[in-house]
Design a protein around this motif. Structure first.
Motif, PDB file in Angstrom:
ATOM      1  N   ARG A 220      -2.557  27.603 -51.439  1.00 39.04           N
ATOM      2  CA  ARG A 220      -2.927  27.032 -50.135  1.00 39.04           C
ATOM      3  C   ARG A 220      -3.135  25.526 -50.242  1.00 39.04           C
ATOM      4  O   ARG A 220      -2.626  24.752 -49.429  1.00 39.04           O
ATOM      5  CB  ARG A 220      -4.230  27.673 -49.653  1.00 39.04           C
ATOM      6  N   ALA A 221      -3.895  25.138 -51.272  1.00 34.69           N
ATOM      7  CA  ALA A 221      -4.215  23.708 -51.418  1.00 34.69           C
ATOM      8  C   ALA A 221      -2.954  22.891 -51.693  1.00 34.69           C
ATOM      9  O   ALA A 221      -2.803  21.768 -51.212  1.00 34.69           O
ATOM     10  CB  ALA A 221      -5.232  23.516 -52.544  1.00 34.69           C
ATOM     11  N   THR A 222      -2.034  23.482 -52.450  1.00 39.33           N
ATOM     12  CA  THR A 222      -0.803  22.756 -52.795  1.00 39.33           C
ATOM     13  C   THR A 222       0.078  22.561 -51.565  1.00 39.33           C
ATOM     14  O   THR A 222       0.708  21.519 -51.390  1.00 39.33           O
ATOM     15  CB  THR A 222      -0.022  23.539 -53.883  1.00 39.33           C
ATOM     16  N   CYS A 223       0.117  23.571 -50.707  1.00 40.94           N
ATOM     17  CA  CYS A 223       1.042  23.541 -49.564  1.00 40.94           C
ATOM     18  C   CYS A 223       0.450  22.853 -48.335  1.00 40.94           C
ATOM     19  O   CYS A 223       1.195  22.367 -47.484  1.00 40.94           O
ATOM     20  CB  CYS A 223       1.437  24.976 -49.208  1.00 40.94           C
ATOM     21  N   LEU A 224      -0.870  22.814 -48.261  1.00 38.93           N
ATOM     22  CA  LEU A 224      -1.528  22.327 -47.038  1.00 38.93           C
ATOM     23  C   LEU A 224      -1.062  20.938 -46.572  1.00 38.93           C
ATOM     24  O   LEU A 224      -0.933  20.705 -45.368  1.00 38.93           O
ATOM     25  CB  LEU A 224      -3.055  22.355 -47.207  1.00 38.93           C
ATOM     26  N   PRO A 225      -0.804  19.986 -47.494  1.00 42.36           N
ATOM     27  CA  PRO A 225      -0.365  18.659 -47.016  1.00 42.36           C
ATOM     28  C   PRO A 225       0.863  18.700 -46.109  1.00 42.36           C
ATOM     29  O   PRO A 225       0.994  17.867 -45.206  1.00 42.36           O
ATOM     30  CB  PRO A 225      -0.071  17.892 -48.311  1.00 42.36           C
ATOM     31  N   TYR A 226       1.754  19.677 -46.326  1.00 43.19           N
ATOM     32  CA  TYR A 226       2.921  19.759 -45.428  1.00 43.19           C
ATOM     33  C   TYR A 226       2.486  20.116 -44.012  1.00 43.19           C
ATOM     34  O   TYR A 226       2.953  19.523 -43.043  1.00 43.19           O
ATOM     35  CB  TYR A 226       3.924  20.809 -45.939  1.00 43.19           C
ATOM     36  N   LEU A 227       1.579  21.090 -43.911  1.00 41.38           N
ATOM     37  CA  LEU A 227       1.103  21.497 -42.579  1.00 41.38           C
ATOM     38  C   LEU A 227       0.308  20.357 -41.931  1.00 41.38           C
ATOM     39  O   LEU A 227       0.470  20.076 -40.736  1.00 41.38           O
ATOM     40  CB  LEU A 227       0.243  22.763 -42.701  1.00 41.38           C
ATOM     41  N   GLN A 228      -0.516  19.703 -42.751  1.00 41.47           N
ATOM     42  CA  GLN A 228      -1.286  18.576 -42.200  1.00 41.47           C
ATOM     43  C   GLN A 228      -0.347  17.509 -41.646  1.00 41.47           C
ATOM     44  O   GLN A 228      -0.573  16.969 -40.562  1.00 41.47           O
ATOM     45  CB  GLN A 228      -2.165  17.960 -43.294  1.00 41.47           C
ATOM     46  N   ALA A 229       0.715  17.234 -42.390  1.00 36.62           N
ATOM     47  CA  ALA A 229       1.667  16.206 -41.939  1.00 36.62           C
ATOM     48  C   ALA A 229       2.376  16.674 -40.663  1.00 36.62           C
ATOM     49  O   ALA A 229       2.622  15.866 -39.751  1.00 36.62           O
ATOM     50  CB  ALA A 229       2.670  15.910 -43.045  1.00 36.62           C
ATOM     51  N   GLN A 230       2.697  17.966 -40.587  1.00 36.50           N
ATOM     52  CA  GLN A 230       3.324  18.483 -39.356  1.00 36.50           C
ATOM     53  C   GLN A 230       2.387  18.281 -38.166  1.00 36.50           C
ATOM     54  O   GLN A 230       2.794  17.822 -37.100  1.00 36.50           O
ATOM     55  CB  GLN A 230       3.631  19.989 -39.503  1.00 36.50           C
TER      56      GLN A 230
END
Ligand code: URA
Length: 319
Positions: A220-230
């Motif tokens: 989750r922590a690794t992938c979250l930046p993509y969602l945050q950027a979206q």
């Protein structure tokens, strides 16, 4: 966590090695700042405009898979969406200084061409991501997200399942079909909103022929930046977090979905409504649970100032 270099993209033919190196260094610097808690940086509007120019990032005519935005009352749709939403309230221009207090301030709204280019670049980076080597090895596709990058409403789920991994689109399996019905019950179309997940890859299940598992905290922590950027690019007016993983992932809370659902929360300044995941409604067919989700969605419709008919108001209520 090493920061992946910007992947080769369709724009690379127009991108010099110097520019590419500069881009990689900039991304690395920004991700470093973000991991240390920075939530925005001061960028002059003219710098932003210049950044969008050099690599000949001509605006995409129509991003693949991205449908027309919700039409505002000021610009009614010729075809498509059944409903119109009130125009967005415009926000102040970009802050010129980093404030001392860690208060969230929205990222500056980009011009349409700049936004399309930034969204395409983000998508390219996510599609090439190998930060979780086990997931990169087991996935068929990276499920980036679907819908309008100008959506005023965003739905966030947990992670792709087998159907989503196969098709490269979130929420297309049984739970997805139910989500689509919920969206349509508001009078909107799937193409009017944006749908994404906490995790962009299907969680692997080594040694199992079928089945799903929730993402680990590390994934989750690794992938979250993509969602945050979206979310930063889309800047929706409201987010619906579907289920505990979405709520915990976005809010970092583990209060429990049963306690949180139906109560407005805030994610980086955006109103966030936690509700049950559609997969839960498939497992628990009780009318009372369907009604709870619908009540949460009614609150979202009120927030977005969508018209609500008597019939909509009374869905799942006994006559
Ligand atoms: N469940 C999710 O949380 N996301 C999907 O995309 C599909 C099912």
């Amino acid at each position: 966590m090493p920061v992946a270099a910007a992947p080769r993209s369709r724009y690379d033919g127009a991108m010099s090695d110097d520019y590419r190196q500069l881009l990689d260094a900039t991304i690395q610097h920004l991700e470093g700042l973000k991991s240390r808690g920075a939530r925005h940086v001061a960028v002059a509007p003219e710098t932003l405009r210049a950044l969008a120019q050099p690599p000949a990032l001509a605006p995409k005519p129509a991003a693949a898979g991205l449908k027309p935005q919700i039409q505002t009352a000021a610009a009614p749709a010729k075809t498509g969406p059944a409903l119109s939403l009130p125009p967005r309230k415009t926000t102040a221009s970009a802050p010129s200084e980093i404030p001392a207090a860690p208060v969230f301030s929205p990222a500056p709204r980009l011009a349409p061409g700049e936004k399309a280019a930034a969204f395409a670049a983000l998508r390219d980076r996510a599609l090439a991501c190998v930060k979780c080597p086990h997931l990169a090895a087991s996935r068929k596709t990276v499920v980036f997200g679907v819908g309008s990058p100008d959506a005023q409403l965003m739905f966030v789920g947990e992670a792709p399942g087998a159907d989503e991994d196969e098709q490269g689109e979130p929420f297309v399996g049984r739970a997805g079909q139910l989500l689509t019905k919920i969206i349509q019950a508001t009078g909107l179309l799937r193409a009017d909103v944006y749908i994404a997940n906490i995790l962009k890859c299907r969680p692997d299940t080594p040694g199992q022929a079928a089945g799903n598992r929730p993402p680990t905290p590390e994934e989750r922590a690794t992938c979250l930046p993509y969602l945050q950027a979206q979310i930063d690019l889309i800047q929706p007016r409201a987010i619906v977090a579907l289920g505990a993983t979405a709520v915990d992932g976005l809010l970092g809370k583990t209060l429990g979905i049963t306690k949180l659902r139906g109560n407005w929360q805030t994610y980086r300044g955006i109103p966030l409504m936690p509700t049950y995941h559609p997969a839960y409604l498939l497992r628990n067919q009780a009318m009372s649970e369907k009604r709870k989700v619908w009540e949460d969605i009614l609150k979202v419709m009120e927030k977005l100032e969508l018209p609500i008919s008597e019939k909509q108001r009374n869905f799942f209520l006994k006559a």
